[in-house]
Design a protein around this motif. Structure first.
Motif, PDB file in Angstrom:
ATOM      1  N   ILE A   1      -7.690  -4.163   8.441  1.00  0.00           N
ATOM      2  CA  ILE A   1      -9.380  -4.036   7.929  1.00  0.00           C
ATOM      3  C   ILE A   1      -9.766  -2.637   7.779  1.00  0.00           C
ATOM      4  N   THR A   2      -8.586  -1.757   8.019  1.00  0.00           N
ATOM      5  CA  THR A   2      -8.852  -0.043   7.837  1.00  0.00           C
ATOM      6  C   THR A   2      -8.214   0.233   6.757  1.00  0.00           C
ATOM      7  N   ILE A   3      -6.858   0.740   6.772  1.00  0.00           N
ATOM      8  CA  ILE A   3      -6.191   1.814   5.891  1.00  0.00           C
ATOM      9  C   ILE A   3      -5.060   0.702   5.163  1.00  0.00           C
ATOM     10  N   ALA A   4      -4.746  -0.261   5.513  1.00  0.00           N
ATOM     11  CA  ALA A   4      -3.766  -1.258   4.585  1.00  0.00           C
ATOM     12  C   ALA A   4      -4.248  -2.592   4.776  1.00  0.00           C
ATOM     13  N   PRO A   5      -5.235  -2.850   3.727  1.00  0.00           N
ATOM     14  CA  PRO A   5      -5.747  -4.041   3.657  1.00  0.00           C
ATOM     15  C   PRO A   5      -4.878  -5.069   3.315  1.00  0.00           C
TER      16      PRO A   5
ATOM     17  N   GLY B   1       1.779   4.461  -0.289  1.00  0.00           N
ATOM     18  CA  GLY B   1       1.336   4.748  -1.594  1.00  0.00           C
ATOM     19  C   GLY B   1      -0.145   5.205  -1.727  1.00  0.00           C
ATOM     20  N   SER B   2      -0.605   5.369  -0.744  1.00  0.00           N
ATOM     21  CA  SER B   2      -1.950   5.970  -0.539  1.00  0.00           C
ATOM     22  C   SER B   2      -2.126   7.486  -0.319  1.00  0.00           C
ATOM     23  N   SER B   3      -3.159   8.268  -0.222  1.00  0.00           N
ATOM     24  CA  SER B   3      -3.206   9.781   0.044  1.00  0.00           C
ATOM     25  C   SER B   3      -3.137   9.948   1.251  1.00  0.00           C
ATOM     26  N   LEU B   4      -3.030   8.842   2.554  1.00  0.00           N
ATOM     27  CA  LEU B   4      -2.653   9.117   3.747  1.00  0.00           C
ATOM     28  C   LEU B   4      -1.330   8.570   4.290  1.00  0.00           C
ATOM     29  N   ALA B   5      -0.205   8.968   3.305  1.00  0.00           N
ATOM     30  CA  ALA B   5       0.986   8.445   3.671  1.00  0.00           C
ATOM     31  C   ALA B   5       1.435   9.118   5.033  1.00  0.00           C
TER      32      ALA B   5
END
Length: 506
Positions: free
Chosen positions: A30-34, A327-331
């Motif tokens: 529910i936050t960075i990896a839906p 794959g996000s900017s928060l890798a």
């Protein structure tokens, strides 16, 4: 009635073990990896099966596997001719390893090597090293000498083995010692040591799993030297599209027959070995046999539910979370998230529950379950964090394995022998089904997302999980030894003060 109470207690322990990792995945979803609704539903169904399965399995192990293994270990130690126990150890090692579900999960994820070739290579390695473990106990050779000698050979072979094979070889050493292998091998060790009355008998109860873990590493490294596959491309596992809760339930129902067959194949050879053993030695009475039969059934049901839950529910969630975050900017968050997941996930490994309980029993409570579990959690947290760092940076795994094993082998000269055995056993025990079905897919998903080499960067996470407990458990042993010395020194000082007082008044 007693079995119901024990099962209730085991399931309660399972809830405590599995709940943290479930909450972590829910928070990530529910936050960075839906997660899609389908994947999340599969995960929650899987968590429920995992909790129930672990409860049944740990109860079944206590009732069947442990007394069975101890009985075989006692009889092997009483044999007059050494050749018979050695042959039996080799056969048991091969049969149990072929049956190990964790190894089959790894074999399916390793490209280019036929599944049966990898499984048989590993099985022969375990059988040979279980034989060596038996010889070590008979000849009373310290475990550390065996570990040092063979790890020197192992790291020497890495110089001649293709890079793609090295992480897989160390991973195979970790997954081989899974929920079926560990209880049986550890119980054999306890049984073999119980007939001795010397001061090292309790120390020798541990170490069989550690020695057996080296067999697969060595055998797969040799396979890498002599076997040259044409294609080593990794085939990504597709994530099933689940739209409704009914489809999710059907996914589990369809998977049950497969894992029911796998577990049956796993347990039947052990049952046959025990039947032959009982017919020859008649060690157990009818009431004990009835209890062990019930335990075998509990183990079977528990392992089917557990493997169905983790394979169908946890594997897609792990791969999806890994690929989404990487794959996000928060890798970079993969590293701290890996640390947190690693800290809690080891508590959900069924074989860890068996190990910590047996350690406390054999040491009469001087080494508690809580202390071992905490040391394991710290070690696995570091392992998963380093594994995520490797995926993001591409650092060669040998930069961690060589210093880690070198330090752990050096520490064997400074810690009590029992801690050496427990530490190296813990390394194998910690890398079980949760590692192969959640952490490895997590690493693969992340590695695919950043465009890394899956064989050299993602594989190796099991090896890291198997290595770090060697350091943390031995550090626990070193701290325990220092505390004992401090208490002894304090006691001597107090006694001297008492003597000085007596002399003063005289």
């Amino acid at each position: 009635m007693l079995h119901n109470e024990l099962l209730h207690e085991k399931v309660k322990e399972s809830v405590i073990s599995v709940l943290p990792i479930t909450l972590i995945v829910l928070i990530l979803s529910i936050t960075i990896a839906p997660l899609s609704a389908g994947v999340l539903t599969l995960f929650l169904f899987g968590a429920a099966l995992l909790i129930t399965g672990m409860g049944f399995f740990t109860l079944g192990v206590d009732m069947s596997m442990i007394p069975m293994g101890e009985g075989i270990g006692v009889q092997l130690s009483k044999a007059r001719k050494i050749i018979i126990p050695l042959i039996v150890c080799f056969i048991l090692g091969v049969l149990i390893t072929i049956a190990e579900p964790d190894l089959q999960v790894l074999a399916e994820q390793v490209p280019s090597i036929p599944n049966m070739m990898l499984i048989l290579t590993v099985a022969v390695g375990v059988g040979f090293f279980l034989l060596i473990a038996q010889l070590r106990m008979l000849l009373k050779i310290p475990t550390s000498y065996i570990l040092i000698f063979f790890y020197i050979i192992i790291f020497s072979l890495t110089l001649f083995t293709p890079a793609d094979f090295i992480p897989v070889s160390f991973d195979s050493g970790g997954v081989t010692t899974g929920p079926i292998t560990v209880p049986f091998i550890m119980a054999i060790g306890i049984g073999m040591a119980s007939v001795r009355s010397d001061k090292n008998s309790s120390s020798d109860s541990f170490g069989l799993t550690a020695i057996c873990s080296m067999g697969p590493i060595l055998s797969v490294l040799l396979l890498g030297i002599f076997y040259h596959p044409e294609d080593t491309e990794y085939a990504s596992v597709s994530i099933a599209q689940i739209a409704t809760t009914r489809e999710a339930a059907l996914a589990f129902i369809r998977a049950v027959p497969r894992y029911a067959e796998e577990v049956a194949v796993a347990l039947i050879p052990i049952a046959l070995v025990f039947i032959i053993f009982q017919c020859v030695f008649k060690r157990f009475h009818s009431r004990q046999l009835l209890k062990m039969g019930s335990g075998f059934l509990y183990s079977y049901i528990g392992l089917v539910l557990f493997l169905t839950g983790v394979n169908v529910g946890f594997m897609p969630a792990g791969q999806y979370i890994g690929s989404t975050i990487a794959g996000s900017s928060l890798a970079w968050l993969l590293v701290p998230i890996g640390v947190v997941i690693g800290y809690f996930i080891v508590r959900a490994e069924p074989a860890v529950q068996v190990l910590t309980r047996q350690v406390e029993d054999v040491t009469n409570g001087s080494i508690t379950q809580k202390s071992i579990a905490s040391a394991l959690s710290i070690g696995i947290a570091a392992a998963v964090g380093i594994a995520m760092l490797r995926i993001l940076t591409g650092i060669n795994i040998m930069w961690f394995l060589i210093p880690g094993y070198l330090l752990s082998l050096m520490m064997t000269f400074f810690v009590p022998q029992i801690f050496t055995g427990i530490a190296f056993d813990s390394g194998g025990v910690a890398s079980g089904p949760m590692t192969t079905t959640f952490l490895l897919p997590l690493a693969v998903g992340a590695c695919e997302a950043v465009g890394g080499n899956i064989l050299t960067d993602a594989f190796g996470i099991v090896a890291m999980v198997a290595m770090t407990p060697l350091l943390t458990i031995q550090m626990l042993g070193l701290a325990d030894q220092l505390r004992r010395k401090a208490r002894k020194k304090q006691f001597i000082l107090q006694m001297q003060q008492v003597e000085d007082c007596i002399m003063y008044f005289d």
